[in-house]
Every structure is written in C-alpha cells, then in structure tokens.
Write an enzyme that holds these catalytic residues in place. Structure first.
Site, PDB file in Angstrom:
ATOM      1  N   LYS A 176      13.046  31.516  -7.547  1.00 41.89           N
ATOM      2  CA  LYS A 176      11.665  31.686  -7.976  1.00 41.89           C
ATOM      3  C   LYS A 176      11.360  33.121  -8.402  1.00 41.89           C
ATOM      4  O   LYS A 176      10.509  33.349  -9.254  1.00 41.89           O
ATOM      5  CB  LYS A 176      10.720  31.282  -6.834  1.00 41.89           C
ATOM      6  CG  LYS A 176      10.776  29.803  -6.446  1.00 41.89           C
ATOM      7  CD  LYS A 176      10.225  28.900  -7.524  1.00 41.89           C
ATOM      8  CE  LYS A 176       9.943  27.492  -7.035  1.00 41.89           C
ATOM      9  NZ  LYS A 176      11.145  26.757  -6.614  1.00 41.89           N
TER      10      LYS A 176
ATOM     11  N   ASP B 135       5.494  23.485  -7.811  1.00 43.03           N
ATOM     12  CA  ASP B 135       4.644  24.617  -7.439  1.00 43.03           C
ATOM     13  C   ASP B 135       3.861  25.182  -8.620  1.00 43.03           C
ATOM     14  O   ASP B 135       3.783  26.404  -8.829  1.00 43.03           O
ATOM     15  CB  ASP B 135       5.479  25.721  -6.775  1.00 43.03           C
ATOM     16  CG  ASP B 135       6.086  25.272  -5.464  1.00 43.03           C
ATOM     17  OD1 ASP B 135       5.737  24.180  -4.985  1.00 43.03           O
ATOM     18  OD2 ASP B 135       6.924  26.010  -4.910  1.00 43.03           O
TER      19      ASP B 135
ATOM     20  N   TYR C 158       6.341  16.454  -5.630  1.00 45.64           N
ATOM     21  CA  TYR C 158       7.751  16.292  -5.277  1.00 45.64           C
ATOM     22  C   TYR C 158       7.979  15.871  -3.826  1.00 45.64           C
ATOM     23  O   TYR C 158       9.109  15.905  -3.345  1.00 45.64           O
ATOM     24  CB  TYR C 158       8.529  17.581  -5.578  1.00 45.64           C
ATOM     25  CG  TYR C 158       7.969  18.831  -4.930  1.00 45.64           C
ATOM     26  CD1 TYR C 158       8.305  19.177  -3.624  1.00 45.64           C
ATOM     27  CD2 TYR C 158       7.130  19.677  -5.641  1.00 45.64           C
ATOM     28  CE1 TYR C 158       7.815  20.325  -3.037  1.00 45.64           C
ATOM     29  CE2 TYR C 158       6.622  20.837  -5.057  1.00 45.64           C
ATOM     30  CZ  TYR C 158       6.970  21.155  -3.767  1.00 45.64           C
ATOM     31  OH  TYR C 158       6.475  22.296  -3.178  1.00 45.64           O
TER      32      TYR C 158
ATOM     33  N   ASP D   1      16.646  18.755  -0.290  1.00 53.09           N
ATOM     34  CA  ASP D   1      16.348  18.906   1.136  1.00 53.09           C
ATOM     35  C   ASP D   1      16.061  20.376   1.428  1.00 53.09           C
ATOM     36  O   ASP D   1      16.955  21.220   1.333  1.00 53.09           O
ATOM     37  CB  ASP D   1      17.525  18.397   1.969  1.00 53.09           C
ATOM     38  CG  ASP D   1      17.144  18.154   3.429  1.00 53.09           C
ATOM     39  OD1 ASP D   1      16.109  18.680   3.869  1.00 53.09           O
ATOM     40  OD2 ASP D   1      17.881  17.435   4.116  1.00 53.09           O
TER      41      ASP D   1
END
Length: 459
Positions: free
Chosen positions: A42, A118, A163, A217
């Site tokens: 990110k 996001d 998600y 995960d």
C-alpha cells in the site's frame, strides 16, 4: 487436495519490503511450498496513491529480476495494479493502467491483480454515475478491459471494494454477473482479519460471484492498529474443508518479513495437510526451522507465548499465557496478593489451584532475562532485527520483575521501591505488546507488599 495457488501477499500499510527481502521471501516460499507472490504494498506510492506516475527504469529492472527469480523458483509473480479515484469514463486513466501492465509484461511478468480494496464504495466522478448503472459494473468493465491484455498463460485476480462479509450483496451479485469467468476474485472471509474461516463461510460469496473465491487471508499481517503485535503464532481456526471450497489461498504477510515467516511456515503446513494440521506442533517446528539452536527456538516460543494478541486469538484470551501458575503460586506463598494494590489484571485466566511456592516465579524471571538475551543475539540477523522491539519489551519486563522481587527482599529500602516505579515508566514507553499489564500489576503488588512489610516492622 492442495489449492492450485498457494501465495504470499505483500500488501500491508507501512514500509514496503526491500528488494533483498523480497528475494529472500521467494526462496523461503519455494522451500515451504508457496507458489505465488502478489506484489501490492500500500505504501508504494506508484502502485497506489500516485498510480498514474511511471516506475523508473531502475524499478522495472528490479521487478524483472524478481520475476525471473520467482520463475526459476517455481513461484508465479503477480503484479498488482491499483488506482485511487479512478475515472471510468476517462480514457487516459485506462491508458495509464494498460501502459503499466504492458511495461510489466515487457519485463517478464505475465500475471496481474487489480486491487480496488480500501477505496470509497461509490463513484468519485459524476460522469461515471451517468455512464454505469453501479460501481460493480464499472469495476467489472475495468477488470475485463485489462484482462483482454493478459496472455492466456497468465493469471488475473481482482480484489473488490467489498472483500469480506456474508457475501450476499447486490454489489457482489453484479460483479459475478458481469465479470469474465477467467478473473479470480479475492476474498478475506467473514471479516477483514477473520478469526475463523470454513467452507460454510464461502457459500454465499461463491453463489454471488459465480465462482469460488481465492482466499486473501489477513494473517500474519500486522499493520495499522496491529503494528505492536508481532503475530508470532500459528495459523488457527481454518477448517480442513476450506481449501476445496476456495479457488486458491493467499496469506498476507506483515512488514517484518523474517518474523512473518514463522507464521507462514505454519500456514504452509496447513496447506499441505489441512486434515492433519496441528497448530502447536507446527509452530514448534517453525521455531526450530527459523533458529540455529534449541535455546533460540525456546526463546522465540517463550516470546510468542507472552505476545499472543492477534485477530486469531479471542480478545478475552490475549492474556492467557503460561506464567500465571507461577505468579499465583508466588502470592499464595505470601498469603495472597495485597488487597491494597487493587484488582488483578483484567482479562487474565481464572486462577487454578496451585501449590504455594515462590521458587517457580523467581526462576521464571531469570528465564525471562535469559530468553531476552538470546533473542537479542539470534543467529538470524533479519529475525533478530524484526523482533528487536518485542525483545526490548521482554527484557524490560524482566528488569521490572527483578527489581520488584528485590524490593520485596529488601522492604526497609525505600529506594528499591522507587527503582521499580521508575523502571515501569521506562518500559511502558515501548508500546510493543508483551503480556499486557501482567508484570506492571505484579510489580506494583510487590511495591505494596514491601511497604506493608516495612510499616509492620516499625516499632
């Protein structure tokens, strides 16, 4: 049956991995059985915030070298594309993403992921509102457009804006109806960081998406508000029936790659034999495989026991470490903790019957010092560096406990009690989580007990 894709994701918030750390991760993945690496940190600004900026020639060379290394190791390198405030009706925005995709292909990369997690769950451009019936269909259009440029030998993944959850939403049903079947959709389970995931948790989203989702995960990732928890623990609460119900499995690693590998080793063990997976035994093996000696492995496991807070541990069990019997036996030997010190640590496990004895706790404090010293000199320099803040916290609590015992042993020395409180303030400056307030509470109880002894002995 093993899922086709067993991946590791670099997609956390925080400092991205260095290139040498990525190459080391590829070697580790090949060693334990992961076969896909998804690049999407990110805080790489050109990946996400400033996605319209081009990568430099130096960076593309680095990407090419990493992709080639991964290919030699049998690992598929998946290049992540993201686009904040993307304008679906602006052809220049699509052209930028296409150019980045093709630049990656020219550097030997064949698999891609479009990551729209996001971001706002609504259009940010008024022209898009009139051009598309909803955000889901706009995103599906974008994914389909990019997919057309991906070779048949490559793979294409999509992380939706929604998600996680039950999977039953108009957004997801629209995605499933309009997105090309070749697109693999990523899903984190019931929650962003799911405490447990089973096949039943995927039924709703599988129906909506018209395909089995690939699991993203979020463990052992420890960014944002989890940054002070090392997630030095085994994967737990993933049912054996989960893998056949998924279209792949990707584990999100944290900003500390060497520390992440301990948990990732247990994930790899789960992926190999989910029906026989033993979290405790797998973590013990991971500790042994990640260290040079039995003493180092024991120190890592000791720290992991005390720093157990994570999304996979119920909140009311974060303090259920193994030292409570020794602490309780210590106070039992003294007729109980001083009532004047206030209540015990909130969240501790219920006390169990113990034999009154100060010796186990005194030995535990010596063990804490030794384990902290071992961790500060681990043979693996990368693991030593990753664990350093938690090692410092463990060493600090060992000093606090040692000073607290000293204050009890010398009740007539008020300065000994002052040392305890001064050290407490210093140790608490380190916010990395090791046993919560276990040793703060123990030390303050010792100060209260020492004061009571000193007052009781006065004429």
């Amino acid at each position: 049956m093993l899922p086709e894709r067993r991946g590791v994701i670099e997609a956390f918030y925080g400092r991205p991995w260095a290139w040498n750390e990525r190459h080391s991760m590829v070697d580790f993945m090949a060693e334990v059985g992961f076969n896909a690496y998804l690049y999407a940190p990110k805080n790489d600004p050109v990946h996400r915030n400033r996605w319209q900026d081009p990568y430099t020639t130096v960076e593309w060379t680095r990407f090419g070298q990493l992709a080639a290394h991964a290919r030699r190791a049998g690992v598929e390198f998946i290049f992540g594309l993201s686009a904040l405030a993307f304008r679906y009706t602006d052809p220049t925005h699509l052209a930028v993403l296409r150019a980045k995709l093709r630049a990656a292909q020219s550097n030997g990369i064949r698999s891609f992921a479009l990551l729209l997690d996001d971001i706002p769950s609504r259009f940010e451009n008024s022209e898009d509102v009139t051009a598309f019936p909803d955000l889901a269909r706009a995103q599906a259009w974008l994914a389909n457009e990019l997919l057309a440029d991906v070779d048949e030998a490559g793979e294409f993944y999509f992380c939706p804006t929604e998600y996680h959850g039950s999977g039953n939403s108009a957004y997801l049903w629209a995605l499933g109806a309009t997105m090309e079947a070749r697109v693999r959709i990523l899903w984190t389970g019931p929650d962003v960081c799911s405490p447990a995931i089973s096949a039943a948790d995927l039924r709703g989203v599988t129906d909506a998406l018209r395909r089995t989702p690939a699991l993203w995960d979020n463990f052992p990732v420890n960014d944002l508000d989890m940054q002070h928890d090392p997630h030095l623990a085994p994967l737990t609460h993933r049912s054996p029936d989960l893998l056949p119900a998924s279209g792949g499995y990707f584990a999100a690693a944290g900003a500390l790659p060497a520390a992440s590998r301990l948990a990732l080793r247990t994930t790899a063990a789960y992926l190999r034999r989910p029906d026989r997976y033993d979290p405790v035994a797998s973590f013990q093996e991971a500790a042994r495989a990640s260290t040079a000696t039995a003493q180092e492995a024991a120190a890592v496991m000791f720290l992991a026991d005390l720093a157990r807070r994570s999304p996979l541990v119920p909140r009311d069990q974060a303090l259920h470490h193994s030292l409570w019997p020794a602490i309780d036996a210590f106070w039992a030997a003294r007729g109980g903790a001083p009532a004047s010190a206030g209540p015990d640590v909130p969240g501790r496990p219920p006390p169990r019957p113990v034999e009154a004895d100060e010796a186990p706790l005194r030995q535990t404090v010596r063990d804490m010092e030794l384990h902290a010293e071992t961790l500060a000199h681990l043979s693996d320099a990368a693991l030593r560096r990753d664990l350093a803040p938690w090692t410092a916290k463990l060493a600090g609590w060992a000093r606090v406990a040692k000073y607290a015992l000293g204050a009890l042993d010398h009740p007539h020395d008020p300065r000994a009690r002052e040392y305890v409180l001064e050290e407490l303030a210093l140790v608490r400056e380190n916010f990395h989580w090791v046993a919560g307030d276990t040793f703060d509470t123990f030390a303050r109880r010792c100060v209260w007990a020492a004061e009571a002894q000193a007052e009781g002995a006065q004429p």
